[in-house]
Design an enzyme around this catalytic site. Structure first.
Site, short mmCIF file in Angstrom:
data_model
loop_
_atom_site.label_atom_id
_atom_site.label_comp_id
_atom_site.label_asym_id
_atom_site.label_seq_id
_atom_site.Cartn_x
_atom_site.Cartn_y
_atom_site.Cartn_z
N HIS A 1 -1.41 6.61 2.75
CA HIS A 1 -1.16 5.23 3.39
C HIS A 1 -1.75 5.59 4.22
O HIS A 1 -1.64 6.63 5.33
CB HIS A 1 -0.30 4.13 3.58
N ASP B 1 -4.96 -0.11 -5.85
CA ASP B 1 -3.12 -0.52 -5.15
C ASP B 1 -2.19 -0.98 -5.89
O ASP B 1 -1.29 -0.67 -5.66
CB ASP B 1 -3.13 0.12 -3.73
N HIS B 2 -3.07 -1.95 -5.84
CA HIS B 2 -1.73 -3.83 -6.42
C HIS B 2 -3.27 -5.07 -6.31
O HIS B 2 -4.28 -4.08 -5.56
CB HIS B 2 -0.77 -3.26 -4.83
N CYS C 1 0.52 -1.13 -0.21
CA CYS C 1 -0.14 -0.13 0.39
C CYS C 1 0.37 1.25 -0.04
O CYS C 1 0.83 1.71 -1.05
CB CYS C 1 -1.12 -0.05 0.77
#
Length: 518
Positions: free
Chosen positions: A145, A340-341, A85
């Site tokens: 984050h 984000d991923h 993140c």
């Protein structure tokens, strides 16, 4: 109208139908009113969304995101700069790839800690860019984050960049309701050895899952969307940059019961995976987590809970998109939705993210701009979330800042078949005995990974091996492919060096097959 998960929705997005409106070209001045921007950041959502069909063995209900996808251009080969993140978000929002800035791993702490890295000290962030050019900057939820209550609240938002941030730039997400202990710490599992347990309480502070006996209105992300919807009802005198970040489907995978009801446990299908899949690859140090899940017979429950969290998030996004559609801003608002991923659900003997394989790096990326971007278009070229910043800048009619590492996607918006350059994802592994850096290159047909500390290389041919089961990096016939992907890394990390000897801890047979010695 928000569409709940059981509604039947066609999720396919056609491959390039036609190119973009001819009025959009590199010399466009955008003399018309500046567009608003709705910047939707989703936490931990992988490619299981319906239109990407990343879990090909099981339907995941995301009707609202799929509706947006059909009204937009989708990038089906989009990748994060980092499978974690904090570094991913810092890179995306500053425009500086963390392989260059040095933020290769999650950096904890309160406040904009990323500013302490020399390359980011004075850089103009995405929201700063628009604020200094006359936009009202509004933010809510997890953009940078953060940690939300009941954990120790932290926020890496930079307060001065925002005209208003909900609930606060200092606590960027509302209180998160947790499931009862009897749900998330069932007696039939070994809670003492459960991942995330560190204080002797036999309770994990973060790695839990199970249904909540509450309505959506009690959920933190519901409040985030409520506030954003209120903003869309107001009369703004200047264009706005509205950033909306959902926490889910990040763990804990605890959402209202009705989302679990969409995925009965007896219907759960595990994602396709290979036993002993790390014999020719890097040991990420997280196999013990996957082993705990298997030993405690929680794998299907983990998949069920993650799927439920995805559908909950989709419902929240549907509420936001419905309000935009009803507002006076609908026809002049750019929408960008991204995660984000990615997320492993047992593939490569891993649960969660923190790897450099496709499961961790591939993400949803959707861009909509009514009257400018053709609906129902799709680009399968490799692109990076680093490309969001320059793309939004150019779509809004501004000149790109010089510091950006990403590339504008306007060429692909005009012509979805336009080629791109390979994209890079980097990470520093801390689950291993000692920290290891790694860098991945995703080209149109290949994934290349290099771990400099041990000299290991991995290469996967996505045309024949989409699951990345066979590392072909040491096959003689692939030398030219390896060389071209190394060159991509050298452009951003010129200090990298490759040694000719066999990677530490591995052996290579005469046919170029590599295997882990242990």
């Amino acid at each position: 109208m928000v569409v709940m998960g059981l509604t039947s929705v066609t999720t396919s997005v056609q491959q390039p139908i036609q190119t973009i409106n001819n009025s959009l070209n590199s010399n466009t001045n955008f003399e018309k009113e500046k567009p608003n921007i709705l910047f939707i950041a989703v936490d931990d959502m992988n490619d299981w969304v319906g239109y990407l069909n990343g879990h090909g063995r099981m339907k995941i209900h995301t009707p609202n995101i799929d509706i947006l996808a059909r009204a937009s251009m989708v990038f089906t080969n989009a990748h994060t700069p980092s499978p974690a993140c904090a570094p991913a978000r810092a890179a995306i929002l500053t425009g500086v790839h963390h392989a260059r800035s040095g933020i290769q791993n999650t950096h904890w702490g309160d406040g904009p800690k990323w500013r302490k890295f020399p390359h980011l000290k004075n850089v103009e962030t995405l929201e700063q860019f628009f604020k200094t050019r006359g936009y009202k900057t509004l933010g809510a939820g997890k953009i940078y984050h953060s940690q939300a209550p009941p954990w120790t609240p932290t926020s890496q938002v930079e307060p001065e960049n925002w005209d208003f941030y909900y609930p606060s730039p200092y606590i960027s997400h509302p209180y998160q309701i947790r499931a009862p202990d009897e749900v998330i710490y069932p007696k039939e599992v070994d809670n003492k050895s459960r991942p995330g347990e560190s204080d002797g309480s036999d309770k994990s502070s973060w790695w839990t899952w199970g249904p909540l006996a509450v309505k959506d209105q009690k959920m933190a992300d519901y409040h985030i969307i409520d506030w954003a919807n209120h903003q869309l009802k107001l009369d703004h005198k200047q264009p706005f940059f509205l950033a909306v970040g959902t926490w889910k489907p990040h763990d804990p995978w605890e959402v209202p019961q009705k989302y679990f009801d969409l995925y009965p446990l007896e219907d759960i299908v595990l994602p396709i995976h290979k036993e002993n899949d790390l014999l020719d690859a890097f040991d990420h140090g997280r196999r013990w987590i996957h082993k705990w899940v298997e030993d405690n017979k929680q794998w299907k429950k983990v998949v069920q809970s993650y799927a439920a969290a995805i559908t909950f998030t989709d419902t929240m996004i549907g509420r936001l998109l419905d309000q935009l559609k009803e507002s006076k801003y609908a026809d002049n608002t750019i929408i960008v939705l991204w995660s984000d991923h990615g997320m492993h659900m047992g593939e490569k003997e891993n649960i969660e993210k923190f790897t450099l394989w496709e499961r961790s790096t591939r993400v949803p990326l959707i861009i909509s701009y009514p009257g400018v971007i053709q609906a129902k278009t799709s680009c399968d070229q490799p692109v990076s979330l680093m490309d969001i910043y320059p793309t939004l800048v150019e779509l809004s009619g501004f000149e790109k800042p010089a510091h950006l590492d990403g590339h504008s996607l306007l060429p692909q918006i005009k012509n979805p078949n336009a080629s791109t350059t390979p994209v890079i994802s980097s990470y520093q592994f801390t689950w291993t005995e000692k920290p290891f850096a790694g860098h991945a290159v995703r080209s149109k047909n290949y994934r290349y990974i290099f771990y400099p500390d041990i000299g290991l290389e991995e290469l996967y041919d996505h045309q024949s091996d989409p699951n990345e089961w066979n590392n072909i990096a040491y096959k003689k016939e692939n030398k030219k492919i390896i060389k071209s992907h190394r060159k991509v890394l050298l452009e951003i990390l010129p200090q990298l060096q490759w040694k000719s000897e066999t990677p530490e801890g591995y052996m290579i047979d005469p046919n170029g097959n590599i295997s882990f010695l242990n």
